[in-house]
Design a protein around this motif. Structure first.
Motif, PDB file in Angstrom:
ATOM      1  N   ASN A 137       0.843  -1.191   0.000  1.00 56.30           N
ATOM      2  CA  ASN A 137       0.000   0.000   0.000  1.00 56.30           C
ATOM      3  C   ASN A 137       0.881   1.245   0.000  1.00 56.30           C
ATOM      4  O   ASN A 137       1.928   1.275   0.658  1.00 56.30           O
ATOM      5  N   THR A 138       0.458   2.286  -0.722  1.00 51.93           N
ATOM      6  CA  THR A 138       1.326   3.446  -0.888  1.00 51.93           C
ATOM      7  C   THR A 138       0.546   4.733  -1.112  1.00 51.93           C
ATOM      8  O   THR A 138      -0.566   4.719  -1.659  1.00 51.93           O
ATOM      9  N   THR A 139       1.158   5.844  -0.703  1.00 50.19           N
ATOM     10  CA  THR A 139       0.667   7.179  -1.050  1.00 50.19           C
ATOM     11  C   THR A 139       1.454   7.774  -2.205  1.00 50.19           C
ATOM     12  O   THR A 139       1.134   8.869  -2.675  1.00 50.19           O
ATOM     13  N   ALA A 140       2.529   7.096  -2.635  1.00 45.77           N
ATOM     14  CA  ALA A 140       3.441   7.704  -3.623  1.00 45.77           C
ATOM     15  C   ALA A 140       3.977   6.670  -4.604  1.00 45.77           C
ATOM     16  O   ALA A 140       5.168   6.463  -4.727  1.00 45.77           O
ATOM     17  N   PHE A 141       3.103   6.032  -5.304  1.00 49.80           N
ATOM     18  CA  PHE A 141       3.331   4.983  -6.300  1.00 49.80           C
ATOM     19  C   PHE A 141       4.497   4.057  -5.968  1.00 49.80           C
ATOM     20  O   PHE A 141       4.309   3.120  -5.172  1.00 49.80           O
ATOM     21  N   VAL A 142       5.717   4.171  -6.478  1.00 47.83           N
ATOM     22  CA  VAL A 142       6.648   3.051  -6.394  1.00 47.83           C
ATOM     23  C   VAL A 142       7.198   2.791  -4.998  1.00 47.83           C
ATOM     24  O   VAL A 142       7.631   1.681  -4.701  1.00 47.83           O
ATOM     25  N   GLU A 143       7.226   3.782  -4.113  1.00 49.06           N
ATOM     26  CA  GLU A 143       7.647   3.483  -2.750  1.00 49.06           C
ATOM     27  C   GLU A 143       6.458   2.867  -2.009  1.00 49.06           C
ATOM     28  O   GLU A 143       5.307   3.140  -2.319  1.00 49.06           O
ATOM     29  N   MET A 144       6.729   2.012  -1.001  1.00 47.64           N
ATOM     30  CA  MET A 144       5.675   1.312  -0.283  1.00 47.64           C
ATOM     31  C   MET A 144       5.728   1.649   1.211  1.00 47.64           C
ATOM     32  O   MET A 144       6.799   1.899   1.765  1.00 47.64           O
ATOM     33  N   GLU A 145       4.565   1.614   1.849  1.00 46.24           N
ATOM     34  CA  GLU A 145       4.477   1.991   3.255  1.00 46.24           C
ATOM     35  C   GLU A 145       4.075   0.846   4.172  1.00 46.24           C
ATOM     36  O   GLU A 145       4.356   0.879   5.366  1.00 46.24           O
ATOM     37  N   ASP A 146       3.419  -0.154   3.641  1.00 52.34           N
ATOM     38  CA  ASP A 146       3.250  -1.426   4.340  1.00 52.34           C
ATOM     39  C   ASP A 146       2.954  -2.477   3.293  1.00 52.34           C
ATOM     40  O   ASP A 146       2.517  -2.161   2.183  1.00 52.34           O
ATOM     41  N   GLY A 147       3.224  -3.735   3.625  1.00 49.63           N
ATOM     42  CA  GLY A 147       2.983  -4.794   2.659  1.00 49.63           C
ATOM     43  C   GLY A 147       3.465  -6.132   3.148  1.00 49.63           C
ATOM     44  O   GLY A 147       4.053  -6.258   4.234  1.00 49.63           O
ATOM     45  N   VAL A 148       3.211  -7.153   2.332  1.00 47.94           N
ATOM     46  CA  VAL A 148       3.632  -8.519   2.636  1.00 47.94           C
ATOM     47  C   VAL A 148       4.041  -9.182   1.325  1.00 47.94           C
ATOM     48  O   VAL A 148       3.451  -8.912   0.276  1.00 47.94           O
ATOM     49  N   ASN A 149       5.063 -10.027   1.368  1.00 52.07           N
ATOM     50  CA  ASN A 149       5.482 -10.688   0.136  1.00 52.07           C
ATOM     51  C   ASN A 149       5.051 -12.148   0.109  1.00 52.07           C
ATOM     52  O   ASN A 149       4.409 -12.644   1.043  1.00 52.07           O
ATOM     53  N   GLN A 150       5.399 -12.825  -0.963  1.00 51.07           N
ATOM     54  CA  GLN A 150       4.913 -14.183  -1.197  1.00 51.07           C
ATOM     55  C   GLN A 150       5.375 -15.165  -0.139  1.00 51.07           C
ATOM     56  O   GLN A 150       4.745 -16.212   0.067  1.00 51.07           O
ATOM     57  N   PHE A 151       6.450 -14.858   0.575  1.00 55.74           N
ATOM     58  CA  PHE A 151       6.968 -15.751   1.600  1.00 55.74           C
ATOM     59  C   PHE A 151       6.443 -15.439   2.993  1.00 55.74           C
ATOM     60  O   PHE A 151       6.814 -16.100   3.965  1.00 55.74           O
ATOM     61  N   GLY A 152       5.599 -14.408   3.101  1.00 61.09           N
ATOM     62  CA  GLY A 152       5.022 -14.073   4.395  1.00 61.09           C
ATOM     63  C   GLY A 152       5.842 -13.109   5.219  1.00 61.09           C
ATOM     64  O   GLY A 152       5.645 -13.014   6.434  1.00 61.09           O
ATOM     65  N   LEU A 153       6.750 -12.365   4.590  1.00 61.42           N
ATOM     66  CA  LEU A 153       7.439 -11.274   5.280  1.00 61.42           C
ATOM     67  C   LEU A 153       6.555 -10.030   5.179  1.00 61.42           C
ATOM     68  O   LEU A 153       6.269  -9.553   4.078  1.00 61.42           O
ATOM     69  N   ALA A 154       6.126  -9.511   6.330  1.00 64.12           N
ATOM     70  CA  ALA A 154       5.293  -8.314   6.378  1.00 64.12           C
ATOM     71  C   ALA A 154       6.083  -7.193   7.040  1.00 64.12           C
ATOM     72  O   ALA A 154       6.780  -7.413   8.035  1.00 64.12           O
ATOM     73  N   VAL A 155       5.963  -5.989   6.486  1.00 63.50           N
ATOM     74  CA  VAL A 155       6.720  -4.837   6.973  1.00 63.50           C
ATOM     75  C   VAL A 155       5.827  -3.604   6.935  1.00 63.50           C
ATOM     76  O   VAL A 155       5.039  -3.434   6.003  1.00 63.50           O
ATOM     77  N   ALA A 156       5.957  -2.737   7.955  1.00 63.58           N
ATOM     78  CA  ALA A 156       5.238  -1.464   7.978  1.00 63.58           C
ATOM     79  C   ALA A 156       6.170  -0.381   8.491  1.00 63.58           C
ATOM     80  O   ALA A 156       7.006  -0.631   9.363  1.00 63.58           O
ATOM     81  N   LEU A 157       6.024   0.827   7.961  1.00 64.59           N
ATOM     82  CA  LEU A 157       6.912   1.928   8.340  1.00 64.59           C
ATOM     83  C   LEU A 157       6.164   3.013   9.102  1.00 64.59           C
ATOM     84  O   LEU A 157       4.948   3.151   9.005  1.00 64.59           O
TER      85      LEU A 157
END
Length: 336
Positions: A137-157
């Motif tokens: 999810n993002t407010t500024a297209f290519v940079e991301m602010e939270d998310g999860v990848n196919q292996f289940g790593l989730a990150v939020a800033l």
């Protein structure tokens, strides 16, 4: 919130999206909610070599967008590379809880209401074999602010007002490269430590193996607290780890950062052992203290909220302020 599916090489993804926007009469440079300055262009040029060395794929994607839009990529470099550094936004709240029945990462994204219709959920699948698929999810297209990848790593800033700047990668770009290149929290920490960073921020990270941590960093220091067993971690827009407290910067308008932090800290201290999905939704909706109760007349609000369930491998998102709107499960992206 726009929903986009991207598939291809980074350049192909960027160009297709740039062309699609142009075909529909939209120019990205017209949506920038702040004044472009000479300093931003100069800073973008200084940061470019760092991205070229550590994340060249993002340069390709940005160039593709610029080609599709028929604009100079230098403008996009200036906007995107100066985000969270010269463009100093201090907002968002995040947490991780782990107990006998739940393992959840939650986050509120707080930003400007003026451009809330432009915010995006993106599903990326790449032809390059060394880039992992992710939902972000993002407010500024290519940079991301939270998310999860196919292996289940989730990150939020969350962003933190910096006490100094130097050329490097910003926290939104760092989060994206971690989703693309790492399968675990351990790998993400290794990447973070070696990436040149331009300013400051926090990350909460969790993976499907059960590892989790909170990271607080500046451009010259990284500190983290790991969560091995039951417990919680939380972050807003300031530093709270003992090693980082001396790097705090007080600003006039921090979007109630300490009040939001205290809400998370107080509630989770007393209740983390029984918190599940329902309670996490209530917490993010401000039912246990101030977290999203902005006055929209000021132009500020919680513009989305996300919960990543690392046990069930499910993603829930509220597209708007969770005090007024409901969460929906996003079943379009599957975690392995």
């Amino acid at each position: 919130m726009y929903h986009a599916r991207f598939n291809g090489t980074h350049y192909e993804i960027g160009k297709k999206w740039g062309l699609l926007l142009k075909k529909n009469g939209k120019q990205l440079v017209d949506t920038i909610p702040f004044e472009m300055t000479k300093e931003m262009y100069e800073f973008g040029q200084q940061c470019y070599p760092v991205y070229k060395e550590f994340f060249p794929e993002i340069i390709e994607e940005i160039n593709g967008i610029a080609d599709g839009q028929e604009i100079d990529p230098e403008t996009l470099y200036a906007v995107l590379f100066s985000m969270y550094s010269l463009v100093r936004v201090t907002n968002c709240s995040s947490f991780i809880i782990k107990n006998e029945h739940s393992f959840l990462l939650g986050r509120n994204s707080d930003f400007l209401t003026a451009i809330e219709k432009l915010y995006m959920n993106c599903l990326y699948t790449f032809k390059e074999s060394d880039s992992y698929a992710f939902s972000g999810n993002t407010t500024a297209f290519v940079e991301m602010e939270d998310g999860v990848n196919q292996f289940g790593l989730a990150v939020a800033l969350t962003s933190v007002f910096p006490d100094q700047l130097k050329p490097g990668m910003n926290v939104g770009m760092i989060l994206r490269v971690l989703l693309e290149k790492c399968q675990t929290v351990t790998e993400a920490l290794e990447w973070l430590k070696r990436l040149p960073r331009c300013s400051a921020g926090t990350l909460v990270m969790a993976d499907s193996s059960g590892d989790a941590c909170l990271v607080e960093f500046t451009n010259d220091k990284v500190a983290y607290s790991a969560l091995d067993k039951e417990g919680f971690l939380c972050a807003t827009n300031s530093f709270h780890l003992p090693e980082m407290v001396s790097r705090k910067i007080t600003i006039e308008d921090d979007w109630f950062a300490e009040e939001r932090y205290q809400t998370l800290e107080d509630y989770l201290t007393d209740h983390f052992r029984e918190v599940g999905l329902s309670e996490s939704k209530q917490l993010l909706a401000g039912e246990f203290g101030f977290l999203c109760q902005y006055d929209r007349k000021t132009g500020k609000d919680t513009v989305w909220s996300a919960i990543y369930d690392l046990n069930s491998k499910q993603v829930y998102r509220c597209e708007g302020n969770p005090a007024r709107k409901t969460y929906q499960e996003d079943a379009r992206f599957r975690i392995q």
